[in-house]
Scaffold this active site. Structure first.
Site, mmCIF file in Angstrom:
data_model
loop_
_atom_site.group_PDB
_atom_site.id
_atom_site.type_symbol
_atom_site.label_atom_id
_atom_site.label_comp_id
_atom_site.label_asym_id
_atom_site.label_seq_id
_atom_site.Cartn_x
_atom_site.Cartn_y
_atom_site.Cartn_z
ATOM 1 N N ASP A 264 1.086 4.087 -3.052
ATOM 2 C CA ASP A 264 0.742 5.495 -2.856
ATOM 3 C C ASP A 264 1.884 6.401 -3.298
ATOM 4 O O ASP A 264 1.686 7.349 -4.059
ATOM 5 C CB ASP A 264 0.470 5.776 -1.366
ATOM 6 C CG ASP A 264 -0.823 5.155 -0.878
ATOM 7 O OD1 ASP A 264 -1.486 4.462 -1.671
ATOM 8 O OD2 ASP A 264 -1.165 5.349 0.306
ATOM 9 N N ASP B 247 -16.246 11.057 -19.006
ATOM 10 C CA ASP B 247 -17.412 10.478 -18.349
ATOM 11 C C ASP B 247 -17.327 8.952 -18.402
ATOM 12 O O ASP B 247 -16.996 8.385 -19.441
ATOM 13 C CB ASP B 247 -18.680 10.964 -19.070
ATOM 14 C CG ASP B 247 -19.936 10.759 -18.231
ATOM 15 O OD1 ASP B 247 -19.819 10.271 -17.089
ATOM 16 O OD2 ASP B 247 -21.033 11.091 -18.732
ATOM 17 N N VAL B 248 -17.611 8.303 -17.286
ATOM 18 C CA VAL B 248 -17.626 6.839 -17.247
ATOM 19 C C VAL B 248 -19.089 6.419 -17.176
ATOM 20 O O VAL B 248 -19.811 6.841 -16.273
ATOM 21 C CB VAL B 248 -16.842 6.307 -16.028
ATOM 22 C CG1 VAL B 248 -16.894 4.789 -15.961
ATOM 23 C CG2 VAL B 248 -15.393 6.805 -16.082
ATOM 24 N N ASP C 24 -22.390 10.073 -11.255
ATOM 25 C CA ASP C 24 -23.036 8.894 -10.668
ATOM 26 C C ASP C 24 -22.284 8.468 -9.409
ATOM 27 O O ASP C 24 -21.111 8.796 -9.248
ATOM 28 C CB ASP C 24 -23.093 7.749 -11.701
ATOM 29 C CG ASP C 24 -21.720 7.399 -12.235
ATOM 30 O OD1 ASP C 24 -20.889 6.887 -11.461
ATOM 31 O OD2 ASP C 24 -21.461 7.642 -13.447
ATOM 32 N N SER D 161 -7.077 2.919 -3.610
ATOM 33 C CA SER D 161 -5.875 3.547 -3.053
ATOM 34 C C SER D 161 -4.827 3.726 -4.145
ATOM 35 O O SER D 161 -3.801 4.354 -3.920
ATOM 36 C CB SER D 161 -5.323 2.750 -1.881
ATOM 37 O OG SER D 161 -5.331 1.387 -2.156
ATOM 38 N N GLU E 137 0.828 -1.207 0.000
ATOM 39 C CA GLU E 137 0.000 0.000 0.000
ATOM 40 C C GLU E 137 0.866 1.262 0.000
ATOM 41 O O GLU E 137 0.648 2.193 -0.772
ATOM 42 C CB GLU E 137 -0.891 -0.033 1.249
ATOM 43 C CG GLU E 137 -1.675 1.230 1.501
ATOM 44 C CD GLU E 137 -2.953 1.291 0.673
ATOM 45 O OE1 GLU E 137 -3.780 0.381 0.816
ATOM 46 O OE2 GLU E 137 -3.094 2.233 -0.121
#
Ligand SMILES: *[C@@H]1O[C@H](CO)[C@@H](O)[C@H](O)[C@H]1NC(C)=O
Ligand SMILES: *[C@@H]1O[C@H](CO)[C@@H](O)[C@H](O)[C@H]1NC(C)=O
Ligand SMILES: *[C@@H]1O[C@H](CO)[C@@H](O)[C@H](O)[C@H]1NC(C)=O
Ligand SMILES: *[C@@H]1O[C@H](CO)[C@@H](O)[C@H](O)[C@H]1NC(C)=O
Ligand SMILES: *[C@@H]1O[C@H](CO)[C@@H](O)[C@H](O)[C@H]1NC(C)=O
Length: 561
Positions: free
Chosen positions: A272, A515-516, A541, A473, A268
């Protein structure tokens, strides 16, 4: 089971001793993956954090609206920490009453912060249990990590009750790290094979050129994470050597704040730091890690405390931390919101991952389920980032929903003005295909606000390139780095940093974002919803927000004043 018990506890408190409990609705049950290893010795020292009642929180909220609204004359007129302090600092009475209460229990060695709204005190377990009636401290362990928490709720005297928001260090547990490697966990069908997301793939997809790197003096960005992990400087430079040829970048973190743990570098943490430095390339980067590592401290809270004590901070922070909203007390969430506002009025942008469980699922008993929002993703005062994948996994094509992308509606915070028309339009457009109303609260803060790729990343960890790394993440630092670059250009033009982005983001109404519109995220595996939460649709959305950044257009849109 956990939920039902908490509920009956709360009822009991409501009727019997409501007034003494600051956090009557806090989940105090310890999850089963933690093993209790005994009572804490009475003479052992704990670190408790007292959140003192602030003044002018309403005014703080108004100020945040003004400085974040591009149509306001006050846009960008950010406050210094000094000014925030004069606004919210607890009253003299509050400070006196709380200190006197602590002193009467022999507690005198407390540290405060610049804004004077937190006190951090070292107390023995014995004193803590007297001070905070009902508390009972035990030690717990999980995967080699140990911590000290109270197995029972605490209360405080009536005379200090009104001067405190909550006391930290008794209940909340660190979240379990997400399972970030998805591909290897399942059988890899041919179809899942993918060349993988690298900095070059991201920069191509989001239309970033080699010239899109930071140049401003004194711009900086940060990642904060709280999973007892550390990033490895050697992994970071190896990552940049392998994947950073096409753009100018830095290969070192400028400042580490907190304690880097011993042992292996965490996936993680590597993810990052490697990716914020790939989109936010050539920008000075800070790493906040487990600030305050005493066994009785809550790392996320310690990070918030730290922000109130540092006058010189990076403009953009991306954070991978989240908890079920229903496991946290309202008092805690309200106060953390005030901390987010304090950062926002200073011009700091806070970006939170929207979570990796889609709409989430809470079992209510009797076969009934509902979705399960997560906090701080559901806070109205942060920018929340969802996740996408490529439509064609072999090519840099358009993006569709990543089914894990966290999203939905808060049950605690009402919908902020800045998003009301966008969310209304969504609810109206997709009315016929929405999940049953009993699963979510359509009047709550809806999230995420935007998204980026979250699937199949390459990460170097412990010197080895690892494929298949996935999660919001990943998308969060990617967006964070891009906002840092935009800040960079703003600073060069003498403009203020972006600060709290949402009011401005929603006014773009999707302009400058891809846009997705395809795909749904996951939720409860039951008959009524059959694993589906919400679905992406044209415009905003609650799965991918407004979509993913088209960097040059977003830069142009956010560079005006
Ligand atoms: C905040 O910073 C001051 C010095 O600037 C320090 O004395 C104090 O202990 C810090 N507070 C905490 C809670 O660490
Ligand atoms: C950005 O990327 C999209 C999709 O890859 C492409 O259609 C467009 O021409 C690119 N350029 C700009 C300036 O938007
Ligand atoms: C990278 O940033 C530094 C300032 O930190 C600047 O002097 C340098 O020109 C930047 N590199 C590029 C290629 O812009
Ligand atoms: C700004 O520059 C000063 C002096 O170089 C440095 O001490 C400080 O940490 C920088 N601030 C940030 C937020 O990067
Ligand atoms: C729905 O959300 C609102 C605030 O947004 C809250 O007041 C209300 O209690 C919530 N309802 C449920 C059932 O959680």
């Amino acid at each position: 089971m956990r939920t039902l018990l908490t509920f009956s506890f709360s009822l009991l408190f409501c009727s019997l001793v409501w007034s003494g409990y600051l956090e009557y609705d806090q989940d105090v049950l310890i999850p089963e993956d933690w093993t209790q290893v005994g009572r804490v010795d009475p003479t052992e020292e704990l670190e408790l954090t007292f959140a003192l009642k602030q003044q002018n929180v309403d005014l703080l909220e108004k100020t945040l609206k003004l400085v974040s609204d591009p149509d306001s004359a006050h846009y960008g007129k950010h406050l210094t920490l000094e000014e925030v302090s004069s606004l919210v600092r607890p009253s003299d009475l509050t400070q006196k009453v709380v200190r006197r209460w602590l002193q009467s229990h022999g507690i005198t060695n407390c540290l405060t912060v610049h804004t004077q709204d937190f006190l951090q005190c070292t107390v023995t377990a014995e004193v803590a249990e007297t001070l905070l009636a009902g508390s009972k401290f035990h030690r717990y362990t999980r995967d080699g990590q140990t911590l000290v928490r109270s197995s029972a709720p605490y209360s405080v005297n009536d005379d200090v009750h009104q001067h405190l928001d909550f006391v930290g260090g008794l209940h909340r547990l660190p979240p379990k790290g997400q399972d970030l490697i998805r591909g290897s966990a399942h059988k890899r069908s041919k179809e899942r094979l993918h060349l993988g997301v690298t900095p070059t793939v991201l920069r191509t997809r989001y239309n970033m050129t080699a010239a899109d790197v930071g140049t401003a003096q004194n711009n900086s960005q940060a990642v904060a994470q709280f999973l007892e992990q550390y990033y490895s400087p050697a992994d970071l430079s190896e990552f940049m050597r392998m994947y950073g040829q096409s753009f100018q970048h830095q290969s070192q973190v400028d400042r580490v704040i907190g304690t880097q743990g011993a042992g292996k570098a965490g996936l993680e943490a590597s993810l990052d730091i490697e990716y914020i430095m790939s989109t936010g390339a050539n920008i000075s980067t800070w790493f906040f890690t487990n600030p305050g590592r005493h066994e009785s401290q809550e790392p996320f809270l310690q990070w918030m405390v730290l922000l109130s004590n540092m006058s010189d901070l990076p403009w953009v922070h991306t954070i991978s931390y989240g908890d079920d909203e229903d496991s946290l007390s309202a008092a805690y969430m309200m106060r953390i919101n005030a901390e987010f506002m304090k950062a926002g009025v200073r011009g700091i942008s806070l970006l939170f991952a929207s979570g990796d469980s889609g709409a989430g699922c809470k079992h209510l008993g009797g076969g009934q389920n509902s979705f399960r929002p997560s906090f701080p993703a559901s806070s109205p005062y942060v920018t929340t980032v969802g996740g996408t994948s490529f439509k064609n996994p072999f090519k840099v094509t358009y993006e569709v929903t990543d089914y894990i992308s966290g999203g939905g509606f808060s049950n605690v915070f009402k919908m902020p003005d800045y998003q009301a028309s966008a969310v209304e339009a969504y609810l109206k457009t997709v009315a016929a295909t929405l999940p049953p109303q009993s699963y979510y609260n359509a009047s709550g803060r809806a999230y995420p606000d935007l998204a980026a790729l979250s699937d199949n990343y390459w990460v170097v960890s412990n010197r080895v390139p690892i494929p298949w790394v996935s999660g919001t993440s990943a998308s969060t630092p990617v967006v964070g780095g891009m906002l840092s670059l935009i800040n960079d250009q703003r600073l060069l033009k003498g403009l203020p940093a972006l600060g709290f982005l949402n009011p401005r983001l929603y006014k773009l109404r999707g302009q400058a974002l891809f846009d997705v519109t395809e795909g749904c995220h996951l939720s409860c595996l039951d008959e009524k919803v059959q694993g589906n939460g919400f679905c992406a649709s044209p415009s905003w959305d609650p799965v991918t927000g407004w979509g993913t950044p088209n960097y040059p257009e977003l830069l142009a849109a956010l560079l005006a004043e």
